[in-house]
Design an enzyme around this catalytic site. Sequence first.
Site, mmCIF file in Angstrom:
data_model
loop_
_atom_site.group_PDB
_atom_site.id
_atom_site.type_symbol
_atom_site.label_atom_id
_atom_site.label_comp_id
_atom_site.label_asym_id
_atom_site.label_seq_id
_atom_site.Cartn_x
_atom_site.Cartn_y
_atom_site.Cartn_z
ATOM 1 C CB SER A 159 -0.861 0.005 1.268
ATOM 2 O OG SER A 159 -1.527 1.241 1.406
ATOM 3 C CE1 TYR A 173 -3.866 -1.969 5.211
ATOM 4 C CE2 TYR A 173 -3.129 0.264 4.704
ATOM 5 C CZ TYR A 173 -3.674 -0.952 4.293
ATOM 6 O OH TYR A 173 -4.021 -1.130 2.975
HETATM 7 N N1 LIG Z 1 -8.915 -0.003 -1.019
HETATM 8 C C1 LIG Z 1 -7.807 0.700 -0.920
HETATM 9 O O1 LIG Z 1 -7.818 1.933 -0.977
HETATM 10 C C2 LIG Z 1 -6.468 0.024 -0.749
HETATM 11 C C3 LIG Z 1 -5.307 0.789 -0.902
HETATM 12 C C4 LIG Z 1 -4.073 0.158 -0.751
HETATM 13 C C5 LIG Z 1 -4.011 -1.185 -0.474
HETATM 14 N N2 LIG Z 1 -5.158 -1.893 -0.320
HETATM 15 C C6 LIG Z 1 -5.040 -3.322 -0.032
HETATM 16 O O2 LIG Z 1 -5.725 -4.038 -1.039
HETATM 17 C C7 LIG Z 1 -6.232 -5.249 -0.497
HETATM 18 C C8 LIG Z 1 -7.729 -5.335 -0.740
HETATM 19 O O3 LIG Z 1 -8.362 -4.215 -0.143
HETATM 20 P P1 LIG Z 1 -9.887 -3.851 -0.438
HETATM 21 O O4 LIG Z 1 -10.018 -2.387 -0.125
HETATM 22 O O5 LIG Z 1 -10.276 -4.343 -1.773
HETATM 23 O O6 LIG Z 1 -10.621 -4.701 0.689
HETATM 24 P P2 LIG Z 1 -12.182 -4.845 0.980
HETATM 25 O O7 LIG Z 1 -12.335 -4.511 2.413
HETATM 26 O O8 LIG Z 1 -12.989 -4.092 -0.009
HETATM 27 O O9 LIG Z 1 -12.430 -6.395 0.749
HETATM 28 C C9 LIG Z 1 -11.769 -7.285 1.556
HETATM 29 C C10 LIG Z 1 -12.344 -8.698 1.474
HETATM 30 O O10 LIG Z 1 -11.598 -9.421 2.434
HETATM 31 C C11 LIG Z 1 -12.451 -10.266 3.134
HETATM 32 N N3 LIG Z 1 -11.831 -10.576 4.414
HETATM 33 C C12 LIG Z 1 -11.578 -9.740 5.446
HETATM 34 N N4 LIG Z 1 -10.957 -10.409 6.438
HETATM 35 C C13 LIG Z 1 -10.784 -11.682 6.010
HETATM 36 C C14 LIG Z 1 -10.196 -12.839 6.553
HETATM 37 N N5 LIG Z 1 -9.657 -12.849 7.776
HETATM 38 N N6 LIG Z 1 -10.183 -13.977 5.829
HETATM 39 C C15 LIG Z 1 -10.744 -14.007 4.590
HETATM 40 N N7 LIG Z 1 -11.332 -12.950 4.026
HETATM 41 C C16 LIG Z 1 -11.338 -11.792 4.721
HETATM 42 C C17 LIG Z 1 -13.756 -9.534 3.253
HETATM 43 O O11 LIG Z 1 -14.842 -10.441 3.467
HETATM 44 C C18 LIG Z 1 -13.818 -8.817 1.885
HETATM 45 O O12 LIG Z 1 -14.516 -9.602 0.936
HETATM 46 C C19 LIG Z 1 -5.859 -5.238 0.978
HETATM 47 O O13 LIG Z 1 -4.639 -5.905 1.156
HETATM 48 C C20 LIG Z 1 -5.677 -3.758 1.269
HETATM 49 O O14 LIG Z 1 -4.851 -3.543 2.378
HETATM 50 C C21 LIG Z 1 -6.389 -1.330 -0.455
#
Ligand SMILES: NC(=O)c1ccc[n+]([C@@H]2O[C@H](COP(=O)([O-])OP(=O)(O)OC[C@H]3O[C@@H](n4cnc5c(N)ncnc54)[C@H](O)[C@@H]3O)[C@@H](O)[C@H]2O)c1
Length: 271
Positions: A159, A173
């Site tokens: 990230s 985080y």
């Molecule tokens: N959205 C952003 O702005 C952003 C930015 C940088 C990095 N990221 C990273 O991208 C990745 C995805 O993020 P996102 O925003 O799409 O997430 P999100 O919250 O939209 O979706 C996450 C999914 O993970 C599942 N989940 C949560 N805990 C779990 C567990 N213990 N076991 C199995 N499933 C689990 C949830 O049910 C959900 O379907 C993550 O690693 C996040 O840190 C996101």
Amino acid sequence: MPPDASPGAADAGRGCRRLVGRSALLTAAARGLGLASALRLAAEGARVWITDRDEAALAAAAGQAERLGLTLRTLAMDSSDPHDVAARLREAIAAAGAFDVLVNNAGGSLHTPYRFADQSDGDWQRVLELNLMGAVWASRAVLPSMVARGYGRIVNFGSKAGRFGSLIAGANYAAAKGAIASLTRQMAMEYGPHGITVNCICPGVVMTERTRGLWAERRSAEERARVLQDIPLRRHGEVEDVAAAVAFFASDDASFVTGATLDLNGGQAMA
Ligand SMILES: NC(=O)c1ccc[n+]([C@@H]2O[C@H](COP(=O)([O-])OP(=O)(O)OC[C@H]3O[C@@H](n4cnc5c(N)ncnc54)[C@H](O)[C@@H]3O)[C@@H](O)[C@H]2O)c1
């Protein structure tokens, strides 16, 4: 709750078929960036498995894929439980054969407090387990079969938080995501001789359901407007931007790239 990957994630991959004959596994990918990436890999021809602990969201994701003429195979798995990860992935590999591509997408700040002083040991442990150890456990399960075949692509989710700090997620985080980038480089060194690449993508804020809520809760309207003005491309990331980068690292177009961290933040922070 509907998954928030738009059909555009798959559309973007149409016509680009770099992954025909490949199999891919994406963790915690029933929503958001993981789902968009899964749809993109499937649109590029890969046989795709997604895991998540939310079975209803897995079913909704598979339905969304079907409506797009794609297939996502689903596997209920808790990425923060090492025993569940080991058992479920052992079963998946027995059923599907070795995976060519592993996308360690599981992560998030789990709505733990923003301020360092407000974060408990429990907040640290839960976030490190999901973001860092989840990737370690999934990689440990998948790597032996990649090594045996002399081929693999691992894409880790870092990230912007891990490289430049975050406006909405806290130190736990940021530290977990920084560790993912270090893990990526070390694994790239160790597994390169086995034909396995390991890379890390580092998105800035991408407006998924989860981040949209945090963004509105933790930054004022003025702050949000100022941040947008400071992004050279004047927008936040879309899930399709991330999916495109995952597809690149998963494909043989990236066959000479390993140990890389790719910033996907519209120029908000540069190194
Ligand atoms: N959205 C952003 O702005 C952003 C930015 C940088 C990095 N990221 C990273 O991208 C990745 C995805 O993020 P996102 O925003 O799409 O997430 P999100 O919250 O939209 O979706 C996450 C999914 O993970 C599942 N989940 C949560 N805990 C779990 C567990 N213990 N076991 C199995 N499933 C689990 C949830 O049910 C959900 O379907 C993550 O690693 C996040 O840190 C996101």
